[in-house]
Design an enzyme around this catalytic site. Structure first.
Site, PDB file in Angstrom:
ATOM      1  N   ARG A 331       0.819  -1.215   0.000  1.00 54.81           N
ATOM      2  CA  ARG A 331       0.000   0.000   0.000  1.00 54.81           C
ATOM      3  C   ARG A 331       0.851   1.263   0.000  1.00 54.81           C
ATOM      4  NH1 ARG A 331      -3.051  -1.672   5.425  1.00 54.81           N
ATOM      5  NH2 ARG A 331      -0.851  -2.066   5.930  1.00 54.81           N
ATOM      6  N   HIS A 427       2.166  -8.351   2.030  1.00 51.86           N
ATOM      7  CA  HIS A 427       0.786  -8.139   2.462  1.00 51.86           C
ATOM      8  C   HIS A 427       0.326  -6.771   1.993  1.00 51.86           C
ATOM      9  CE1 HIS A 427       1.313  -5.160   5.712  1.00 51.86           C
ATOM     10  NE2 HIS A 427       2.361  -5.841   6.139  1.00 51.86           N
ATOM     11  N   CYS A 428      -0.986  -6.589   1.956  1.00 55.45           N
ATOM     12  CA  CYS A 428      -1.590  -5.280   1.690  1.00 55.45           C
ATOM     13  C   CYS A 428      -2.518  -5.000   2.856  1.00 55.45           C
ATOM     14  CB  CYS A 428      -2.292  -5.249   0.334  1.00 55.45           C
ATOM     15  SG  CYS A 428      -3.371  -6.646  -0.014  1.00 55.45           S
ATOM     16  N   SER A 429      -3.812  -5.004   2.646  1.00 52.33           N
ATOM     17  CA  SER A 429      -4.749  -4.844   3.755  1.00 52.33           C
ATOM     18  C   SER A 429      -5.230  -6.215   4.224  1.00 52.33           C
ATOM     19  CB  SER A 429      -5.926  -3.958   3.334  1.00 52.33           C
ATOM     20  OG  SER A 429      -5.484  -2.637   3.090  1.00 52.33           O
ATOM     21  N   THR A 435      -1.814  -8.321  -2.781  1.00 55.09           N
ATOM     22  CA  THR A 435      -0.930  -9.413  -2.363  1.00 55.09           C
ATOM     23  C   THR A 435      -0.949 -10.540  -3.382  1.00 55.09           C
ATOM     24  OG1 THR A 435      -1.233  -8.875  -0.022  1.00 55.09           O
ATOM     25  CG2 THR A 435      -0.476 -11.096  -0.547  1.00 55.09           C
TER      26      THR A 435
END
Length: 805
Positions: A331, A427-429, A435
């Site tokens: 992000r 990872h992202c959220s 991802t």
């Protein structure tokens, strides 16, 4: 093309008020029109017409009669449908304009207004009023030859893929084991049943570590490099929050992951031969190999140097190279920090001193959806005019910039694993959008097996389907009434697009992230706020994952609260009516296929499959003819018995395998021969429009461009500048000791006990200052009864979890 429409027409003939055959319909496409008959079936719209006979026959011969031609359009593939009624002052007939997700644009003209209305109503009913996934075409489709005898469901087996990577219960321990903690999907409902984790970590530790990650999506293995035993793992964001929460078990798990390559014997000893017959993981000579770095463009070299400079110097060495184990947060920095306002966030590197964290700045699902909509706007007149798209408008859409950024992120990960011999956690959220893109693309760069037809299928099954990309939500299979409109009934020219305001620059995702964080967090303290439509998706960045949007608000709150504590979601097989939430749709998988096309185009001899394979895969994502992409995760597909009730999309491709093979493919892999190395890296400055998927020729979208020179290091700078492609997707690097780039400090606290956020916007009024001011304005105090009208900290946390999870 499935020949079933005769039975469908018979079925439809018994339905009242819905036309099945409509004569004298004119179809307009690319400025050309033909007249024919329109057939409406429960699952397809079919236009049939007979081409004009060939009048150039020799004397004495009758003109040759051509066969009727058909255009099939499945209802789920319709993106928008607009009815334009004939105006008394106009000579234009009533028409229906269809914009499809495979970028087919057609206009159907009717001589009678009533016919046009009836057809419009029928298309709308069969498209967006189904209410349940089980009513889609996949559950009634009966295959014909050549796919009838193929079973694509058996192509992917998790244990077989782990064994190919060298992880098996019967093989010697290489630092990894297969955990059965999620075999009933009770531990992490959106994760696969089998999880590969470090051998040193017990299931009890996993149980506690999972509580620290959003949706209980804790770090687990997705790829193990055959040469150096370095790994790619994936997860969701940690639950750091404004209080700076930490988890000893999560830290222990990540340390064990990053240590797996140290405890094994020399990786050379274990990689002298291929892991499987399909995976050529060694050179043809049989000698041990290592990845040879190709010529890296300057931005890539700079990225590697930045990570090397910020990494620690006390870590163990592999092959004489210094490891710089990496946590990749996909992000933008401000998006990650905004999430801390609602109990989520990004790793505090004080607690992960054995790693370096990199922010990639890849925008969220809303930015990507808006970008594609801008591309579509340049093509939307394709039904009535043969004019080429506006090249300037295409550039302003930012689509290529996003594709280049995703590829740059995948390249960074691949280089860290193959060249720096390091481990990477992505990872992202929630770990199912950006991802999945980065994880799958980096593996495509690293492993020749995934560049074969079978290997690519395994990659999609593993990193997209098993790891829980939300295909239902992102693809909108059940459509939406918002995508249907009657032109002269619109109010004020509304066109179903709802631009959102932002606190910052409207052209960036940073302002959206901050605004969404503030609106969502403030909603926690508003007792009268029964509506949840203001919450955006967690990868956008803040939306609860709900299986049954039609449930009332009390049920939603209850199920969300339970999900936040246990990770469990409502069962997919519940007989409830579901609808598409337009704001949750996004072309995430489309972007992955587009990025794969870029790799294929730049490396035409390194892929077994061709461009048409990718194009047809995108089509069948939306056709809903097969069950592969239905539902949101592995658990839902098991509960819906998709394998037993539908056919696999891979049946279509494997039954026609020869149509999708690349004749230029060179199977042999040899790291000692230039152009045949196992490692393939994208060249971001050569990203181009995938003209075929947009239904245009190459000249219309790309202009006159030189053929890419394999191995070139950047001879297209003018083109890069013209398109505004980024020089690097890397926006910041952070360790426990220092930070480089746009990484606001997150250490320390404010007078209210809320963690401090630095100013990433440059001085007063920057996005960092806005974020800090906004968080302070939420009234989250410290101590008993502090903030939010005297609510306790524990109660606040429970309400946040109930709303957000």
């Amino acid at each position: 093309m499935p020949r079933i429409y005769r039975d469908q027409r018979t079925w439809a003939a018994g339905r009242k008020k819905q036309p099945t055959d409509v004569d004298d319909v004119k179809l307009v496409r690319r400025g050309e029109q033909v007249e024919g008959t329109l057939h409406l079936t429960p699952h397809h719209l079919i236009f049939c017409h007979s081409p004009a006979p060939n009048v150039d026959e020799p004397n004495g011969h009758l003109p040759h009669r051509t066969k009727p031609r058909e255009l099939w359009i499945t209802y789920p593939i319709i993106q928008t449908c607009t009815l334009r009624l004939s105006h008394p002052a106009s000579h234009h007939p009533s028409s229906i304009r269809l914009r499809c997700r495979d970028f087919t644009f057609v206009c159907l003209c009717f001589s009678d207004e009533k016919k046009a209305r009836d057809v419009y109503d029928s298309i709308k009913a069969w498209t967006c009023k189904l209410g349940r996934i089980e009513k889609l075409y996949a559950f009634s489709y009966q295959p014909q030859a050549p796919e009838k005898d193929v079973n694509g469901w058996d192509l992917y087996d998790a244990r077989r893929e782990w064994k190919r990577q060298g992880i098996s219960e019967k093989d010697p321990d290489k630092g990894w084991r297969i955990s059965k903690i999620n075999t009933d999907y009770g531990f992490s409902p959106t994760y696969p049943a089998l999880l590969a984790v470090p051998s040193a970590i017990s299931d009890n530790t996993l149980n506690y570590a999972g509580r620290y990650r959003s949706r209980v999506r804790l770090p687990v293995l997705t790829y193990l490099h055959p040469v150096n035993n370095c790994s790619i793992t994936r997860s969701s964001q940690p639950l750091v929050g404004v209080r700076g929460n930490r988890s000893i078990q999560d830290e222990k798990l990540l340390l064990a992951i990053f240590s797996t390559s140290h405890s094994n014997q020399s990786p050379i000893d274990s990689s002298s031969g291929p892991r499987s017959r399909q995976s050529p993981r060694s050179s043809s000579s049989g000698s041990p190999t290592r990845d040879v770095p190709p010529n890296l463009p300057d931005p890539e070299t700079l990225e590697d140097q930045m990570i090397s400079r910020t990494g620690g110097d006390d870590g163990p060495k592999v092959y004489g190279a210094q490891q710089h184990n990496l946590i990749v947060d996909a992000r933008p920095t401000v998006n990650a920090l905004a999430m801390q306002a609602v109990g989520l966030g990004s790793e505090n590197m004080d607690n992960y001193r054995f790693a370096t964290k990199a922010y990639l700045g890849i925008d969220n699902i809303h930015v990507m959806r808006d970008s594609l909509n801008k591309v579509i706007d340049t093509l939307k007149e394709s039904d009535v005019t043969p004019m080429p798209p506006n090249r300037e408008a295409l550039t302003k859409s930012g689509w290529l910039k996003h594709i280049a950024g995703i590829l740059d992120g995948a390249s960074l990960i691949a280089r860290q694993v193959a060249l720096q011999h390091s481990h990477v956690l992505i990872h992202c959220s929630d770990g199912w959008d950006r991802t999945s893109q980065l994880s799958a693309l980096s593996q495509l760069c690293l492993d020749p097996y995934y560049r074969t037809l079978e290997g690519f299928i395994v990659l999609v099954e593993k990193d997209w389907l098993s790891f829980g990309h939300m295909f239902n939500h992102r693809s909108g299979f059940l459509s939406s009434e918002k995508w249907f409109s009657i032109e002269n009934e619109r109010i004020g020219g509304s066109d179903n697009h709802h631009p959102r305001t932002s606190l910052g620059n409207t052209s960036s995702g940073a302002g959206h992230a901050i605004e969404n964080a503030f609106l969502s967090a403030k909603g926690f303290f508003n007792k009268d706020n029964a509506s949840r439509e203001s919450f955006v998706d967690s990868d956008g960045e803040l939306q609860p994952y709900e299986q049954s949007p039609s449930s009332n608000s009390n049920k939603k709150t209850t199920s969300s609260a339970a999900a936040s504590k246990t990770g469990k979601e409502p069962a997919a097989s519940d007989k409830t009516t579901t609808t598409t939430k337009v704001k949750e749709t996004s072309p995430v998988f489309h972007q992955f296929l587009d990025a794969t096309y870029q790799l294929l185009y730049q490396n035409p001899t390194r892929f077994e499959f061709n461009e048409r394979f990718l194009r047809r895969l995108l089509y069948h994502l939306y056709s809903c003819q097969y069950g592969t992409f239905l539902y949101n995760n592995e658990r839902e597909r098991e509960e819906a018995a998709v394998r037993q009730k539908t056919r696999s999309v891979w049946d279509y491709f494997l039954g026609r395998r020869e149509q999708f093979l690349n004749p230029k493919f060179e199977e042999r892999v040899d790291d000692n021969v230039r152009g045949r190395e196992r490692l393939v890296l994208p060249r971001g400055e050569e990203v181009r429009w995938w003209s075929e998927v947009f239904g245009r020729d190459d000249r219309e979208m790309n202009g006159v461009l030189p053929t890419p020179n394999v191995g070139a290091s950047g001879g297209m700078k003018n083109r890069e500048e013209a398109k505004g492609l980024p020089t690097s997707v890397l926006t910041g690097i952070e360790t426990a000791e220092q930070a480089v780039g746009a990484v606001p400090p997150v250490k320390g606290s404010t007078e209210n006990g809320v963690m401090g956020f630095g100013d990433s916007g440059g001085g007063k009024g920057g996005v960092g200052s806005q974020l800090a001011a906004g968080i302070k304005g939420l009234g989250i105090g410290s101590g008993k009864g502090g903030g939010a009208g005297g609510k306790s900290r524990e109660r606040l946390q429970r309400e946040m979890e109930a709303e957000m999870q």
